[in-house]
Design a protein around this motif. Structure first.
Motif, PDB file in Angstrom:
ATOM      1  N   UNK A 183       1.957 -74.672  49.431  1.00 12.09           N
ATOM      2  CA  UNK A 183       2.500 -73.350  49.703  1.00 12.09           C
ATOM      3  C   UNK A 183       2.752 -72.632  48.385  1.00 12.09           C
ATOM      4  N   UNK A 184       2.699 -71.301  48.438  1.00 14.46           N
ATOM      5  CA  UNK A 184       2.934 -70.505  47.247  1.00 14.46           C
ATOM      6  C   UNK A 184       4.362 -70.718  46.754  1.00 14.46           C
ATOM      7  N   UNK A 185       4.514 -71.034  45.491  1.00 10.30           N
ATOM      8  CA  UNK A 185       5.843 -71.248  44.921  1.00 10.30           C
ATOM      9  C   UNK A 185       6.546 -69.911  44.692  1.00 10.30           C
ATOM     10  N   UNK A 186       7.853 -69.973  44.613  1.00 10.08           N
ATOM     11  CA  UNK A 186       8.655 -68.788  44.314  1.00 10.08           C
ATOM     12  C   UNK A 186       8.258 -68.206  42.955  1.00 10.08           C
ATOM     13  N   UNK A 187       7.981 -69.083  42.004  1.00  9.24           N
ATOM     14  CA  UNK A 187       7.628 -68.599  40.674  1.00  9.24           C
ATOM     15  C   UNK A 187       6.324 -67.807  40.707  1.00  9.24           C
ATOM     16  N   UNK A 188       5.363 -68.225  41.498  1.00 12.25           N
ATOM     17  CA  UNK A 188       4.111 -67.472  41.619  1.00 12.25           C
ATOM     18  C   UNK A 188       4.386 -66.103  42.235  1.00 12.25           C
ATOM     19  N   UNK A 189       5.275 -66.070  43.232  1.00 18.04           N
ATOM     20  CA  UNK A 189       5.668 -64.802  43.855  1.00 18.04           C
ATOM     21  C   UNK A 189       6.267 -63.862  42.812  1.00 18.04           C
ATOM     22  N   UNK A 190       7.154 -64.382  41.964  1.00 22.03           N
ATOM     23  CA  UNK A 190       7.799 -63.554  40.948  1.00 22.03           C
ATOM     24  C   UNK A 190       6.778 -63.045  39.932  1.00 22.03           C
ATOM     25  N   UNK A 191       5.936 -63.943  39.430  1.00 18.55           N
ATOM     26  CA  UNK A 191       4.970 -63.556  38.400  1.00 18.55           C
ATOM     27  C   UNK A 191       3.914 -62.582  38.943  1.00 18.55           C
ATOM     28  N   UNK A 192       3.647 -62.667  40.241  1.00 13.79           N
ATOM     29  CA  UNK A 192       2.694 -61.752  40.860  1.00 13.79           C
ATOM     30  C   UNK A 192       3.192 -60.301  40.756  1.00 13.79           C
ATOM     31  N   UNK A 193       4.509 -60.137  40.787  1.00 11.99           N
ATOM     32  CA  UNK A 193       5.100 -58.796  40.721  1.00 11.99           C
ATOM     33  C   UNK A 193       5.788 -58.550  39.377  1.00 11.99           C
ATOM     34  N   UNK A 194       5.388 -59.306  38.368  1.00 12.51           N
ATOM     35  CA  UNK A 194       6.076 -59.288  37.077  1.00 12.51           C
ATOM     36  C   UNK A 194       6.164 -57.884  36.473  1.00 12.51           C
ATOM     37  N   UNK A 195       5.057 -57.175  36.412  1.00 14.16           N
ATOM     38  CA  UNK A 195       5.041 -55.883  35.735  1.00 14.16           C
ATOM     39  C   UNK A 195       5.971 -54.880  36.404  1.00 14.16           C
ATOM     40  N   UNK A 196       5.939 -54.818  37.739  1.00 13.09           N
ATOM     41  CA  UNK A 196       6.792 -53.842  38.419  1.00 13.09           C
ATOM     42  C   UNK A 196       8.268 -54.232  38.335  1.00 13.09           C
ATOM     43  N   UNK A 197       8.556 -55.560  38.319  1.00 13.30           N
ATOM     44  CA  UNK A 197       9.949 -55.994  38.162  1.00 13.30           C
ATOM     45  C   UNK A 197      10.469 -55.600  36.785  1.00 13.30           C
ATOM     46  N   UNK A 198       9.663 -55.856  35.744  1.00 10.19           N
ATOM     47  CA  UNK A 198      10.081 -55.514  34.384  1.00 10.19           C
ATOM     48  C   UNK A 198      10.242 -54.004  34.218  1.00 10.19           C
ATOM     49  N   UNK A 199       9.396 -53.237  34.878  1.00 11.23           N
ATOM     50  CA  UNK A 199       9.521 -51.781  34.818  1.00 11.23           C
ATOM     51  C   UNK A 199      10.856 -51.338  35.412  1.00 11.23           C
TER      52      UNK A 199
END
Length: 377
Positions: free
Chosen positions: A189-205
């Motif tokens: 299953x997709x890990x939480x960390x992969x979920x976070x890194x997938x949206x990394x740019x918009x989170x950092x913005x």
């Protein structure tokens, strides 16, 4: 080789006996015990001595009733084929080096190696309470200790080099941690960390525009992320308890950098619906989902979720089988060809992601379906 500390989950009691029995039993489907030993227990050193050894260890641990976390659980993962290079004597020597470096050389412990379909790995369960002095040892900055020992053991035994965090190289921010890779290998299953890194740019913005701690929490909550203190740093937490270091998202997200911007950390204050200006609607919710998507995955995934919903608590065997997507596919594969195809797809993708030799499907049908249908989410 990669050495990973498995931290105690919040709200889950520290159960050393249960962990010791797990190591000896190799309970995951398709997994089997390879080697096993016990250290520093009068009860003995072999698997036949486990019951008495666990009683002995628990007797020591009871001398520290006020300490909630008295177990240091270490997992050392090896590359495929390396079990053939290492004898039991070698494995015990490697375990002893980790113990010595962590300060657990004289501590009681149970250790064992497991062989399964994904990787060869060693579990070591240290009792943090010294059997004579009763001093509780908790290593400081243990990730550096583990990396140092790993590099030394790789060189000594001619194993493949797995560069760690302390090797002087800039870490790719999109690289999963060993804990996240282990989660995906054991659940598919997709890990939480992969979920976070997938949206990394918009989170950092979004974090770049934040002016205070409530706004930081608001941005993260939009991606199903909570920010918490852990040890001397901060972690990003998922709803199901997975965690990653905040600094892995970006160096600007370390505890030091964030507190320089916003002052001393303030936990999120949840407000009743309709009264709080920071009540957030989650835009990108983290949900368990298959790591690899095949065109026919949705049908099996719906069946898996449906069985989990109607599962009776009394069916303990089935409950364990439905703990995750991987276990479900392993149970279904004997009667459903599609489940077998998905198993092949998951294994091949995990091998690609971890730079392991690619799995070779055993039939032409598997080969055609994997090539035509496999896609990473």
């Amino acid at each position: 080789m990669i050495a990973t500390k498995i931290g105690k989950k919040s709200g889950v009691p520290d159960n050393y006996t249960r962990l010791g029995e797990y190591i000896a039993a190799a309970e995951e489907k398709g997994e089997k015990l390879h080697q096993f030993w016990i250290r520093n227990c009068d009860a003995g050193t072999n698997i036949e001595d486990l019951d008495l050894a666990l009683l002995e260890i628990e007797a020591v641990r009871r001398q520290k009733p006020d300490i909630a976390d008295k177990t240091y659980h270490l997992v050392v993962s090896f590359r495929p084929g390396e079990q053939d290079k290492l004898t039991k004597t070698d494995l015990m020597a490697i375990e002893a080096e980790y113990a010595k470096a962590l300060g657990y050389g004289d501590h009681q412990r149970v250790a064992g190696t497991h062989i399964n379909t994904d990787n060869f790995h060693m579990h070591i369960a240290f009792n943090k309470v010294h059997p004579e002095t009763l001093k509780v040892i908790t290593p400081h900055r243990d990730f550096k200790i583990l990396a140092k020992v790993s590099r030394e053991m790789e060189k000594k035994y001619g194993l493949a080099i797995d560069p760690g965090m302390t090797d002087g190289k800039e870490r790719d921010p999109n690289t999963l941690s060993p804990a996240a890779r282990d989660y995906e290998a054991h659940t598919w299953q997709e890990s939480f960390q992969r979920h976070v890194l997938k949206h990394r740019e918009e989170i950092l913005k979004g974090l770049g525009k934040a002016k205070n701690w409530p706004e930081v929490h608001e941005v993260l909550a939009g991606y199903d992320i909570s920010l918490k203190l852990r040890g001397n740093g901060m972690v990003l937490m998922s709803p199901d308890g997975q965690a990653m270091k905040a600094s892995q998202l970006d160096r600007a997200c370390s505890k030091q950098k964030l507190e320089e911007r916003f002052g001393v950390f303030e936990a999120r204050q949840r407000k009743p619906r309709g009264k709080g200006e920071y009540l957030t609607r989650t835009k990108r919710r983290y949900k368990p989902r298959p790591l690899v998507r095949h065109r026919n995955t949705p049908a099996l995934w719906r069946r898996y979720l449906g069985k989990r919903k109607i599962l009776s608590p009394q069916l303990s065997l089935m409950a364990r089988a439905l703990r995750n997507w991987k276990m479900f596919l392993l149970m279904e594969a004997h009667q459903d060809p599609l489940a077998m195809v998905l198993m092949v797809a998951h294994r091949e993708m995990l091998e690609v992601l971890s730079n392991k030799p690619t799995f070779v499907p055993t039939t032409p049908l598997q080969s055609r379906k994997v090539r035509s249908g496999m896609r990473l989410r």
